[in-house]
Design an enzyme around this catalytic site. Structure first.
Site, short mmCIF file in Angstrom:
data_model
loop_
_atom_site.label_atom_id
_atom_site.label_comp_id
_atom_site.label_asym_id
_atom_site.label_seq_id
_atom_site.Cartn_x
_atom_site.Cartn_y
_atom_site.Cartn_z
N HIS A 38 -4.28 -9.46 -7.06
CA HIS A 38 -5.50 -9.82 -6.33
C HIS A 38 -6.55 -10.45 -7.24
CE1 HIS A 38 -4.52 -6.81 -2.80
NE2 HIS A 38 -3.72 -7.85 -2.85
N ASN A 62 -0.58 9.80 -4.95
CA ASN A 62 -1.85 9.45 -4.31
C ASN A 62 -2.62 10.73 -4.01
OD1 ASN A 62 -3.23 7.02 -3.43
ND2 ASN A 62 -3.18 7.87 -1.37
N1 APR Z 1 -6.27 9.67 -7.53
C1 APR Z 1 -5.30 9.12 -6.74
N2 APR Z 1 -5.54 8.49 -5.59
C2 APR Z 1 -6.82 8.40 -5.20
C3 APR Z 1 -7.90 8.94 -5.95
C4 APR Z 1 -7.57 9.60 -7.16
N3 APR Z 1 -8.50 10.15 -7.95
N4 APR Z 1 -9.06 8.70 -5.29
C5 APR Z 1 -8.74 8.03 -4.18
N5 APR Z 1 -7.39 7.84 -4.11
C6 APR Z 1 -6.60 7.18 -3.06
C7 APR Z 1 -7.20 7.28 -1.67
O1 APR Z 1 -6.77 8.48 -1.04
C8 APR Z 1 -6.63 6.03 -1.00
O2 APR Z 1 -5.38 6.31 -0.37
O3 APR Z 1 -6.58 5.81 -3.36
C9 APR Z 1 -6.40 5.06 -2.17
C10 APR Z 1 -7.37 3.88 -2.20
O4 APR Z 1 -7.16 3.08 -1.08
P1 APR Z 1 -8.07 1.79 -0.77
O5 APR Z 1 -9.49 2.15 -0.89
O6 APR Z 1 -7.61 1.22 0.52
O7 APR Z 1 -7.74 0.81 -2.00
P2 APR Z 1 -6.48 -0.13 -2.19
O8 APR Z 1 -5.26 0.46 -1.57
O9 APR Z 1 -6.41 -0.49 -3.62
O10 APR Z 1 -6.90 -1.40 -1.35
C11 APR Z 1 -6.02 -2.51 -1.31
O11 APR Z 1 -7.71 -3.76 -0.20
O12 APR Z 1 -9.74 -4.74 0.29
C12 APR Z 1 -8.79 -4.55 -0.56
O13 APR Z 1 -8.41 -6.28 -2.04
C13 APR Z 1 -8.79 -4.93 -1.97
O14 APR Z 1 -7.04 -4.61 -3.58
C14 APR Z 1 -7.72 -4.00 -2.52
C15 APR Z 1 -6.82 -3.78 -1.31
#
Ligand code: APR
Length: 236
Positions: A110, A202
């Site tokens: 990304h 996760n």
């Molecule tokens: N350890 C492990 N997992 C965690 C922690 C932690 N300390 N804190 C949060 N999480 C998990 C949450 O439970 C959630 O399932 O990380 C995940 C984050 O999800 P999103 O916020 O949706 O982020 P991501 O999956 O990276 O998003 C994908 O969406 O808008 C975009 O482009 C952006 O790259 C990003 C994409």
């Protein structure tokens, strides 16, 4: 048995314990900003200053000395140095914490906050400060075309050929700290699950949790170092 090819997919959750926000958690970035205002090509065409301001703030947050790679980034860098087989770390994160931890076999699908791209000449280069609609391109000198080197909704992720080649070869697929809400990354597990071991690490079950052979739930700084110790003891 020879060390399998490992593909690791990371998302915003791996950087949460470094102090960066995720997107879809209750305190996440998409709870405070609308995607269609700040993360699409249409938003940039409509209001480049607003979009650049959003990314300027996130780029500035990365330069805060308190924001550092955590034990999960460091464990993945150690796995990269020590793994005797092929490995590819595919991150959806635009932060540079995997880079700073020392991961080398790394793809930012990304894009990267710490880079800017010129829409006039196509040059991509490192970028530390702010961008504005007036910022001239260091390569061609034209103003008005500089944008963050990040992939917006509606755009194609980067380096997909390299990622698909690694997935084709993959014997172990691990997804870390991602909600599984955004494609194509969310679809990788479906591509490999019939021929590779699949593991989710996760905080809580992701949308695609049931697709993984195994899922472990807890903070990345605990789960990822334990996984790396385990995989190195098994094959390293
Ligand atoms: N350890 C492990 N997992 C965690 C922690 C932690 N300390 N804190 C949060 N999480 C998990 C949450 O439970 C959630 O399932 O990380 C995940 C984050 O999800 P999103 O916020 O949706 O982020 P991501 O999956 O990276 O998003 C994908 O969406 O808008 C975009 O482009 C952006 O790259 C990003 C994409």
């Amino acid at each position: 048995m020879a060390a399998p090819t490992i593909v690791i997919l990371t998302g915003a959750g791996i950087s949460r314990e470094s102090g960066l926000h995720t997107f879809r958690d209750p305190d996440g970035i998409w709870a405070r900003h609308r995607i269609e205002d700040v993360a699409t090509p249409e938003a940039f065409a409509r209001d480049p200053a607003l979009v650049q301001g959003f990314y300027n703030a996130r780029r500035a947050a990365l330069r805060d000395p308190a924001i550092r790679p955590n034990a999960a980034h460091e464990a993945l860098a150690e796995l990269d140095w020590r793994w005797p087989g092929d490995l590819l770390l595919v991150t959806q994160n635009v932060d540079d914490l995997h880079d700073r931890a020392g991961s080398r076999r790394l793809v930012h699908m990304h894009g990267e906050l710490a880079k800017a791209r010129c829409l006039r000449c196509g040059a991509v280069g490192p970028w530390e400060g702010d961008l504005s609609p007036e910022t001239p391109c260091p390569a061609c000198g034209a103003a008005g075309g500089m944008r963050p080197h990040v992939v917006w909704f509606g755009e194609l992720p980067l380096e997909m050929e390299r990622i698909e080649a690694a997935l084709d070869d993959c014997g172990l697929f691990v997804s870390i700290g991602t909600s599984g809400a955004v494609y194509p990354a969310a679809g990788f597990v479906r591509e490999v699950r019939h021929r590779a071991e699949t593991l989710e690490l996760n905080l809580e079950p992701s949308e695609g949790s049931h697709l993984f052979g195994e899922a472990r739930h807890g903070p990345a700084t605990v789960l990822v170092p334990a996984f790396v110790r385990e995989v190195l003891a098994r094959w390293g």
